[in-house]
Each structure stands twice: as structure tokens, then as C-alpha cells.
Motif scaffolding. Sequence first.
Motif, mmCIF file in Angstrom:
data_model
loop_
_atom_site.group_PDB
_atom_site.id
_atom_site.type_symbol
_atom_site.label_atom_id
_atom_site.label_comp_id
_atom_site.label_asym_id
_atom_site.label_seq_id
_atom_site.Cartn_x
_atom_site.Cartn_y
_atom_site.Cartn_z
ATOM 1 N N ALA A 6 34.900 10.795 -146.432
ATOM 2 C CA ALA A 6 35.559 11.560 -147.501
ATOM 3 C C ALA A 6 37.020 11.819 -147.156
ATOM 4 C CB ALA A 6 34.840 12.879 -147.726
ATOM 5 N N LEU A 7 37.280 12.174 -145.891
ATOM 6 C CA LEU A 7 38.643 12.549 -145.523
ATOM 7 C C LEU A 7 39.510 11.341 -145.206
ATOM 8 C CD1 LEU A 7 37.825 15.744 -143.460
ATOM 9 C CD2 LEU A 7 39.048 15.633 -145.622
ATOM 10 N N HIS A 8 38.882 10.255 -144.814
ATOM 11 C CA HIS A 8 39.702 9.088 -144.445
ATOM 12 C C HIS A 8 39.809 8.066 -145.560
ATOM 13 C CE1 HIS A 8 40.464 10.233 -140.322
ATOM 14 N NE2 HIS A 8 39.297 10.840 -140.405
ATOM 15 N N ALA A 9 38.738 7.941 -146.361
ATOM 16 C CA ALA A 9 38.760 6.880 -147.369
ATOM 17 C C ALA A 9 39.460 7.321 -148.650
ATOM 18 C CB ALA A 9 37.349 6.416 -147.677
ATOM 19 N N GLY A 10 38.840 8.274 -149.365
ATOM 20 C CA GLY A 10 39.386 8.519 -150.691
ATOM 21 C C GLY A 10 39.804 9.944 -150.936
ATOM 22 N N GLY A 11 39.649 10.816 -149.983
ATOM 23 C CA GLY A 11 39.811 12.233 -150.251
ATOM 24 C C GLY A 11 41.227 12.730 -150.091
ATOM 25 N N ALA A 12 41.299 13.908 -149.485
ATOM 26 C CA ALA A 12 42.569 14.616 -149.425
ATOM 27 C C ALA A 12 43.698 13.739 -148.884
ATOM 28 C CB ALA A 12 42.405 15.846 -148.552
ATOM 29 N N GLU A 13 43.341 12.904 -147.871
ATOM 30 C CA GLU A 13 44.401 12.126 -147.248
ATOM 31 C C GLU A 13 44.842 10.967 -148.137
ATOM 32 O OE1 GLU A 13 42.837 11.184 -143.416
ATOM 33 O OE2 GLU A 13 42.498 13.308 -143.043
ATOM 34 N N ALA A 40 32.083 7.237 -152.741
ATOM 35 C CA ALA A 40 30.740 7.119 -152.182
ATOM 36 C C ALA A 40 29.862 8.292 -152.590
ATOM 37 C CB ALA A 40 30.821 7.029 -150.667
ATOM 38 N N LEU A 41 30.452 9.459 -152.803
ATOM 39 C CA LEU A 41 29.656 10.636 -153.123
ATOM 40 C C LEU A 41 30.472 11.576 -154.002
ATOM 41 C CD1 LEU A 41 26.896 11.809 -152.539
ATOM 42 C CD2 LEU A 41 27.836 12.947 -150.547
ATOM 43 N N ASP A 42 30.022 11.745 -155.230
ATOM 44 C CA ASP A 42 30.723 12.630 -156.164
ATOM 45 C C ASP A 42 29.954 13.947 -156.237
ATOM 46 O OD1 ASP A 42 31.786 14.003 -158.239
ATOM 47 O OD2 ASP A 42 31.531 12.431 -159.749
ATOM 48 N N LEU A 43 30.579 14.995 -155.693
ATOM 49 C CA LEU A 43 29.895 16.301 -155.644
ATOM 50 C C LEU A 43 30.520 17.266 -156.658
ATOM 51 C CD1 LEU A 43 29.368 16.802 -151.792
ATOM 52 C CD2 LEU A 43 27.794 15.857 -153.478
ATOM 53 N N SER A 44 31.021 16.732 -157.773
ATOM 54 C CA SER A 44 31.722 17.615 -158.718
ATOM 55 C C SER A 44 30.775 18.619 -159.383
ATOM 56 C CB SER A 44 32.501 16.802 -159.752
ATOM 57 O OG SER A 44 31.690 15.774 -160.262
ATOM 58 N N ALA A 52 37.296 17.094 -150.940
ATOM 59 C CA ALA A 52 37.609 15.678 -151.135
ATOM 60 C C ALA A 52 36.482 14.943 -151.861
ATOM 61 C CB ALA A 52 37.885 15.028 -149.788
ATOM 62 N N MET A 53 35.265 15.471 -151.777
ATOM 63 C CA MET A 53 34.142 14.847 -152.492
ATOM 64 C C MET A 53 33.981 15.459 -153.891
ATOM 65 S SD MET A 53 31.330 14.184 -149.484
ATOM 66 C CE MET A 53 31.625 15.586 -148.427
ATOM 67 N N GLY A 54 34.920 16.316 -154.272
ATOM 68 C CA GLY A 54 34.931 16.822 -155.639
ATOM 69 C C GLY A 54 34.239 18.154 -155.825
ATOM 70 N N ALA A 55 33.660 18.732 -154.752
ATOM 71 C CA ALA A 55 32.972 20.024 -154.892
ATOM 72 C C ALA A 55 34.000 21.129 -155.158
ATOM 73 C CB ALA A 55 32.176 20.323 -153.630
ATOM 74 N N GLN A 56 33.534 22.185 -155.835
ATOM 75 C CA GLN A 56 34.435 23.272 -156.251
ATOM 76 C C GLN A 56 34.293 24.451 -155.299
ATOM 77 O OE1 GLN A 56 36.284 22.622 -159.027
ATOM 78 N NE2 GLN A 56 35.216 20.641 -158.970
#
Length: 497
Positions: free
Chosen positions: A110-117, A125-129, A159-163
Motif C-alpha cells: 500500500a505504501l510503496h505501490a499505489g498509496g501515499a508515496e 490490490a485492496l480497496d478499503l474505502s 493509502a488503501m482508501g480507509a477513512q
Amino acid sequence: MAVALVMAWLLWCVWLYWRARRAQPCANRGGHTLVAYASQSGTAAALAARRARQLEVEAGEASVNLLPLNQVSRQTLLAARKAVFVVSTYGEGEPPDNGVRFARQFLRPALHAGGAEAGGQINPALDLSHLSYSVVALGDSAYAQFCAFGRRLFEGMAAMGAQALAPLEQIDSGQIAAVPDDGSEGGEAGNRFWTLTARTLLNPGSPGAPLYEVTLSACGPLPTWRAGDIFVLQPRNAPEVVSAWLSARNLDGDLWISSQQSTRQLRDWLSERDLSTVAVESSELLRGDFSALPMLPAREYSVASVPREGNLKLIVRQQMQTDGGLGVGSGWLTAFSEPGARFAGRLRHNNNCHTIDHTPPMLAIGAGSGLAGLRAQLAERSGCASAGPAWVVFGERSETADCPLALELDNWLTGGVIARCDRVFSRGEVTGKRYVQDVLTGRADDVQAFVARGADIYVCGSRSGMGESVHRALAAILGEQALEALMAEGRYRRDLY
Ligand SMILES: Cc1cc2nc3c(=O)[nH]c(=O)nc-3n(C[C@H](O)[C@H](O)[C@H](O)COP(=O)(O)O)c2cc1C
């Protein structure tokens, strides 16, 4: 014909609706509340258990799922509506052992592939919205990476979309109040008084600091505990400790205790005497009531005995401070107090380090005061007729002076509780200089075979002095992934400090 067509169309609609419902994460249909913890020595686990109970009782949340972080799967995250994380930080900003797998599986991508960074995009890979979350981070502000794992978890969930329900809550370990025990996950057996009944120097003539076996008997009924649990000494509840500590520094403890000054004046009085680490938090002190005061930080020790023995044993290294005085906890236990002295302490259950089943073999590795954890495991095994063979690898400094509990270990060896015992010495005056990790590396085939037979691995002692080297040796022998899998299964347990 028309009726048949309408029926078929209706059935088709029902099927489409059913399929759409199935594809939706459970969370969208209600879902449960997840309380997950990552904890090395039980504090975060105890806080998480308390938080879970509060949610159940006070907030009326019927289905609260309490889990160690490593057991939180993709499905668990997708099925939850709300997640509360309580995590501590270990090593240098790392997760505790029971959070390592979660960190690798979810946070790293989450932090290296598509998230905050990567500009705040949601990790595909995982949508936790659907999920709202909060993180309570436990740490010690004395460490450079204060609460680092909690921060990483907080960012990784975002980064995985959780609130986020609330900003990250950071707790300095010295501020954590006792957590009441209900015998479930974590928890603590309530504060009680203990009497010092015996104290034995285990390493006379050692070039290292004195190591003592300290025996305590409970005032009142003996509480129950398991090998792997932690004893928390509460100097704050013992006026004698404060007096002894002050008088050891040529300070007049009675003056302080009987003083009628205000809390602020007391604080100044202490800081004038360079006692700024002592926090005087409440005017309770003025009434001489120490029970409510977080005056001195609690000290933690791995328990060395089991309740069947009728008392609580600790193995305590006398700590010297930079000013030449003895450490507060070790000073009190090993020097300032005499047999018969009373003080307060509690037991903290540390499920991480419990051996659920003693039937499989055990590779028990330790050094120095880590003998405490090994002794408790062996004592527990000695009371279990079906216990598997134990292979003990224990390290100390001097071969001639540092043989703590040698007789007891020999008796366990003769009696079959220990199948094999390798004692090694970093000075090795007779047999040569060796460390515990050297034994493992030198006997790599035996280690592999023992683990293949189902052996648990238990490590107790200093993290930087031994634990990290042992971890590297085991990773080289068994493979990184295999070791991580053992950790996740609870077969590689570490009590490191
Ligand atoms: C060997 C060791 C390393 C630690 N490293 C850190 C650290 O890097 N950052 C931090 O904030 N706290 C660190 N701590 C403090 C723990 O996070 C803190 O004591 C916490 O309350 C332990 O919670 P637990 O009992 O749930 O594991 C460390 C503690 C130990 C014993």
C-alpha cells in the motif's frame, strides 16, 4: 406462454440481484467491528481487549472481532465496517512479531505501490474505502522512532482508501495505566503487594554486573500466570522504595514524604536535586498516599517461575545508572530492600509468549537474564508429563563465574525435561569464545531437523545483545519465509528487551 416469460424474467432479476449482493463486501451490509492488536509484551493486547469490551458493552456493538494483527486477512478487512488498531513499536521502528506478516502483506504494497508515496492513489490490490478506522500507537518516547509502526499503519490504511475516524493517538508507555484482567487476551492480574522472601546472587565473582534470583511471595492468594508472562514492579506504590532510592542518593526521603509543600514546590525540590525524571503528578503525595501516583516508571521483568512452585521468581541483573547509582527497580529488588520488604506489583499476561501445547519439542534460546523466560518454560514443561524434548542453548559471559542455575539445569537434564543443553560463554576461558548464534549455525542440520519435527522456538533476553543475531542465524538456517511463517503460527516466540 406470456406467464412463463414473465416468470423467467422475474427469476433472472432475482438471480441478478442475488449475484450483485454476493459481490458486495459484507461491510456494505452492516459488517462487524474489528479490534486488532500488535503487541510484543502484552500491553497493546491488553488495551485492545479493554477497547473491545468497551465497544461491546458501552457502544452496544454486538459483533466485535478481537484479533492479533497477523491474523487479519483480506476477507476480515473486507467484511469489517470499522477497525480499531492498537499497536506498539519494536526494534527500531518495527512492528511487533505478531504484526510482521500484516505489515509485509498489506502495508508494504500500500505504501510503496499505489498509496501515499504515489500521490495518494488507492492501492489497487485492496480497496478499503468502505472501512473507517482508528489507530492507537504505543511506544516509548525515549526511542528515536517513537510510535513508528503505528504511524505506518495509520498511513497504510489511508493509502488503501480507509477513512480515519480520528487522528493517530500516540501513547508513551510510561503513561499507560494498569489494564484490568479478565483472563482473555492480554490483561493483567490486579496490583497487589508482594513480600521479598529470598534473594540469591547467581554469579559471584563475575566480571559482569551481579545477577540475582529474587523470590517473592504474594500477600494474599497467589494469582495465576503462565510461563512467558511479565511482572510489572510498581515503585510508585511503595513509599519504602522512594525513601530507599532517595537515601541511596544521600537525599532525605522523609523530608520529602512528610513535606507540606505544594506539588509545584515538590517538583522544584526534586528538580533542584536533579530528580527531574520523577514526576509528581498529584497532591495525593501531600497526604502520603502513593497508590494513585505515577511517580516512578514501572519496571518490567520476565517471570521465571510457575504458580505450581508457590512463589514468583525473577532473575534480575543489577543495573548501574550513569550517575553511579543503582537503577530504581533493580536497585530495589537486589540491594535496597531486605527479605520481608513489601512492595506493589502486578502480572501482565503475554499470550504471545505462552506455549499452548508443550507436547512438541522446544528449542529454547537465551542469554544472561533471559534465563528467566527459559526457566519458566522449563518449569512449566517439568509439570507436563507429555512434554516434548527441550534443547536449551544458553549464553553467558565467563565460563568460570557465570553459571547461573547450573544445578537446576543439570537436574532437568538428568530428569529428561531438557534433552540437550549447550552452554556457551563469550569469554570462554576454557572451551573458547562462543555465542548462542554460533551454536545454532554450527548445528544448522540439527536445528532444521528439530524444527521439521515440529519444534517451537522460544527466545528470551536482550534484543540487541542476542535476539537480533539469533534471528539472523535462524533466518539463514531455516530461510526468511519459513521463519516468518513460524512466527505467524506462534511457533517462533520472542521475549526480547
Ligand atoms: C527492544 C525494544 C525496542 C523498542 N523500540 C521502540 C521504538 O522503536 N519506538 C517506540 O516508540 N517504542 C519502542 N519500544 C517501546 C515499546 O513500544 C513500548 O514499551 C510499548 O508499550 C510495548 O507494548 P507491548 O507490550 O504491547 O509490546 C521498544 C521496546 C523494546 C523493549
